[in-house]
Design an enzyme around this catalytic site. Structure first.
Site, PDB file in Angstrom:
ATOM      1  CG  ASP A  44      36.013  38.304  42.983  1.00 17.31           C
ATOM      2  OD1 ASP A  44      36.049  37.426  41.821  1.00 17.31           O
ATOM      3  OD2 ASP A  44      35.785  38.096  44.231  1.00 17.31           O
ATOM      4  CE1 TYR A  49      31.852  36.205  48.485  1.00 12.67           C
ATOM      5  CE2 TYR A  49      32.355  37.778  46.772  1.00 12.67           C
ATOM      6  CZ  TYR A  49      32.484  36.619  47.574  1.00 12.67           C
ATOM      7  OH  TYR A  49      33.952  36.074  47.070  1.00 12.67           O
ATOM      8  CE  LYS A  78      34.293  34.651  43.665  1.00 18.41           C
ATOM      9  NZ  LYS A  78      33.927  35.947  43.920  1.00 18.41           N
ATOM     10  CG  HIS A 111      31.584  30.699  46.165  1.00 18.45           C
ATOM     11  ND1 HIS A 111      30.729  31.721  46.578  1.00 18.45           N
ATOM     12  CD2 HIS A 111      32.778  31.078  46.715  1.00 18.45           C
ATOM     13  CE1 HIS A 111      31.407  32.862  47.112  1.00 18.45           C
ATOM     14  NE2 HIS A 111      32.464  32.081  47.209  1.00 18.45           N
TER      15      HIS A 111
END
Length: 326
Positions: A44, A49, A78, A111
């Site tokens: 994921d 990130y 995302k 997101h």
């Protein structure tokens, strides 16, 4: 219980994935490789990130070493808040695919239901929350884009074969209902914060009625938020006497009990860890079961306590009041 959940349309999503949020870039490739080696099949990821490039290295090495085939993996990413305009959705997706060294994603989420002013990839990537971090008073800069515009652009990417399934994160019932009323393509998956302090029963019930699978992020609750000041000591679900008592009854760790609770509710989970022993522990959830009484005990811990709330952290961290759940 199976290690997979069946989506509408009969495709299968692995019930336990590795969440990449807050995994250091320096260790991401190794952690992803180790996770696949141990048996994880769901990774994921997300633009925000900041470690998709390194995750791609780990995925590619695992495939090259013969640990898995690409089609054995389920890779989620995302779309970030600054890429909601229709013309930049495919640009963001291509960047993610390039970083992950993939030809397609299994699942691509919006997101947040938050649309911010576009920041070009060659200017700053990942863009983050600030429009201009170097400004005298940096803030988030809203650029109102209808969710449908973003969604339709994602549908076009799906039609071209770059995405297998579309999803949304951090959406509530009203937004999902409106999206389904506006488009013939409904979300295959909703990803939201879920743990015994935030059980969200009505949201789960709504999704079940409409064949939308739910993935829980931060499935251990406060653990992901201590280091960034979004949770305080004493707020950990795994530290509760109720959780510890159940762990003793079933001969598992408190963390395994809470993760198993998530699976038995019919939700997939994406716990994050950078430790190999925890990777193994978080996946070792399929040879025990919680009783109805134990499930009810954990359900009763609900406080509607949301740790990941832009209405709170937006103002504290990014000098911008930006509630989305109220």
């Amino acid at each position: 219980m199976s290690s997979e959940f069946i989506l509408a349309g009969e495709d299968k999503i692995p019930s336990v994935g590795l969440g990449l949020w807050k995994i250091d870039r320096e260790s991401t490739a190794e952690i992803v490789y180790k996770a696949i080696e141990i048996g994880y099949r769901h990774i994921d990821a997300a633009c925000d990130y900041g470690n998709e490039y390194e995750a791609g290295d780990g995925i590619r090495k695992a495939i090259d070493d013969g640990l898995v085939r690409r089609e054995d993996l389920w890779i989620t990413s995302k779309l970030w808040n600054t890429f909601h305009r229709a013309e930049v959705v495919p640009v963001a997706l291509e960047k993610t695919l390039s970083d992950l060294e993939l030809d397609y994603l299994d699942l691509y989420h919006i997101h947040f239901p938050i649309s911010l002013a576009h920041v070009p990839i060659d200017k700053r990537y990942p863009p983050g929350w600030f429009y201009d971090p170097d400004a005298e008073h940096p803030q988030m800069k809203e650029d109102p884009v209808p969710i449908l515009e973003t969604w339709q652009a994602m549908i076009e990417c799906q039609k071209s074969g770059l995405i297998r399934h579309l999803g949304v994160c951090n959406f509530g019932v009203s937004l999902i209902r409106d999206l389904m009323a506006s488009s013939s393509v409904k979300p295959a998956v909703l990803q939201v914060e879920l743990h015994p302090y935030l059980t969200q029963e009505k949201l789960l019930r709504f999704c079940a009625q409409h064949d939308i699978h739910v993935t829980g992020f931060s499935p251990l609750g406060a653990q992901s938020y201590f280091s960034i000041g979004m949770a305080e000591e004493g707020e950990g679900v795994i530290d509760r006497k109720e959780t510890k008592a159940i762990a003793e009854q079933v001969g598992r760790t408190p963390a395994q009990v809470v993760l198993r609770w998530g699976l038995q509710r019919g939700t997939s989970i994406v716990p994050k860890t950078s430790r190999v022993e925890r990777l193994k522990e978080n996946l070792d959830l399929f040879d025990f079961e919680l009783t109805d009484q134990q499930m009810n005990t954990l359900n009763a811990l609900n406080q509607n306590r949301r740790f990941n709330d832009p209405g709170d952290f937006g103002e504290k961290a990014f000098h911008t009041f930006f509630p989305i759940y109220e």
